[in-house]
Write an enzyme that holds these catalytic residues in place. Structure first.
Site, PDB file in Angstrom:
ATOM      1  N   LYS A  52       0.839  -1.202   0.000  1.00  0.00           N
ATOM      2  CA  LYS A  52       0.000   0.000   0.000  1.00  0.00           C
ATOM      3  C   LYS A  52       0.872   1.250   0.000  1.00  0.00           C
ATOM      4  CE  LYS A  52      -3.819  -2.552   1.874  1.00  0.00           C
ATOM      5  NZ  LYS A  52      -4.513  -3.144   3.010  1.00  0.00           N
ATOM      6  N   GLN A  96      -5.332  -2.328   9.015  1.00  0.00           N
ATOM      7  CA  GLN A  96      -5.097  -3.616   8.350  1.00  0.00           C
ATOM      8  C   GLN A  96      -5.692  -4.758   9.190  1.00  0.00           C
ATOM      9  OE1 GLN A  96      -3.747  -3.902   5.309  1.00  0.00           O
ATOM     10  NE2 GLN A  96      -3.957  -6.121   5.335  1.00  0.00           N
ATOM     11  N   ASP A 119     -11.651   1.688   3.102  1.00  0.00           N
ATOM     12  CA  ASP A 119     -11.976   0.261   2.910  1.00  0.00           C
ATOM     13  C   ASP A 119     -13.463   0.072   2.584  1.00  0.00           C
ATOM     14  OD1 ASP A 119      -9.842  -1.587   3.201  1.00  0.00           O
ATOM     15  OD2 ASP A 119      -9.755  -1.229   5.364  1.00  0.00           O
TER      16      ASP A 119
END
Ligand code: GUN
Length: 285
Positions: A52, A96, A119
């Site tokens: 990322k 995460q 997300d």
């Protein structure tokens, strides 16, 4: 033999567009920034977080990493999220997953401000997605929609069969497919006579997490097969949820693993961070 859908090439195509928009924003004095939180030392998570960061560099965005020890409490994690929520220079926040078991994952996902929830896991964003009013899109499903768009495939009127009902892939994929006027069936571990349903699919999405689960007899002639699985075999080799070698002879198009759906997820994360930044700064481009 099926045409391969090249996830890396389509990722690059999308990242180029995102990078040029980021450059335009920077000219206006606005810099998108993604904050990534990682708790503990899961090796796979470490790889994903590094990827990322690399993607942020590729498109010219700022990235911030917050690596917290395994013994971090839910309260400590929520306090960090509150700080990032309040920081106007942070466009997107991602924690995460998986987080260690003692952490209240749902409390964490609900704490990220919906406007910064890149997300698209917050219940408010899930609701907006289902009504078609969402701005931020679930990354892996959106990545698959972008792959179809790139290949010139219009889902309208097609039967999309999704194997897997997860909150991250199966359910949001159904919403995106519906919004494009596909007819959608979601199958899962309790579905009776699964092959008779999957064989009807014009577009088959495999998101079960079991290596080689989708065999050739489960796929109709000429189907488009999208494989979300990333399974590591004992040999160390990566493999998808689809028996690629056999299914590619029957499908009209298929995504490989690696190099298929996976690369698209991060590109869509960059897209969401850019969208979040534009929304927060009232910038129309
Ligand atoms: N872990 C595996 N995939 C994902 C993802 O898409 N988002 C987050 N936050 N964690 C993950």
């Amino acid at each position: 033999m099926a045409k391969l859908i090249d996830g890396k090439a389509i990722r690059e195509f999308n990242l180029d567009k995102i990078a040029s928009e980021v450059a335009q924003l920077k000219e206006k004095g606005v810099e998108p920034a993604l904050a990534v939180i990682i708790v503990g030392s899961d090796p796979a998570s470490r790889v994903y977080v590094n990827n990322k960061k690399t993607a942020c560099e590729r498109v010219g965005m700022r990235s911030l990493e917050f690596a917290m020890p395994e013994e971090t409490t839910t309260e400590e994690l929520l306090a960090l999220i509150d700080k990032l929520n309040a920081d106007a220079s942070v466009s997107g926040i991602l924690c995460q997953l998986p987080v260690p078991k003692h952490i209240d994952k749902n409390a964490v996902l609900r704490r990220i401000r919906p406007e910064k929830d890149v997300d698209c896991f917050h219940p408010e964003n899930v609701g907006l997605l289902s009504t078609g009013m969402g701005k931020l899109m679930p990354c892996t499903p959106m990545g698959m929609m972008k792959m179809l768009e790139y290949e010139g495939i219009d889902p309208a009127g097609k039967h999309c069969v999704i194997i897997g009902r997860s909150d991250i892939v199966g359910k949001p994929m159904a919403m995106l497919m519906l919004s494009k006027s596909a007819t959608v069936t979601i199958c899962h571990s309790k579905t009776a006579d699964l092959p008779s349903i999957t064989r009807q699919a014009d577009i088959l999405v495999a998101a079960v997490g079991i290596p080689n689960f989708v065999t050739e007899d489960m796929v109709g002639e000429g189907a488009i097969v999208l494989d979300v699985g990333i399974n590591r075999l004992e040999s160390g080799k990566l493999c998808g949820d689809v028996d690629f070698e056999a299914v590619k002879e029957k499908a009209s198009m298929i995504t490989p693993v690696p190099g298929g759906v996976g690369p698209m997820t991060i590109a869509m994360l960059m897209q969401n961070t850019l969208t979040a930044c534009k929304e927060q700064n009232n910038i129309l481009m």
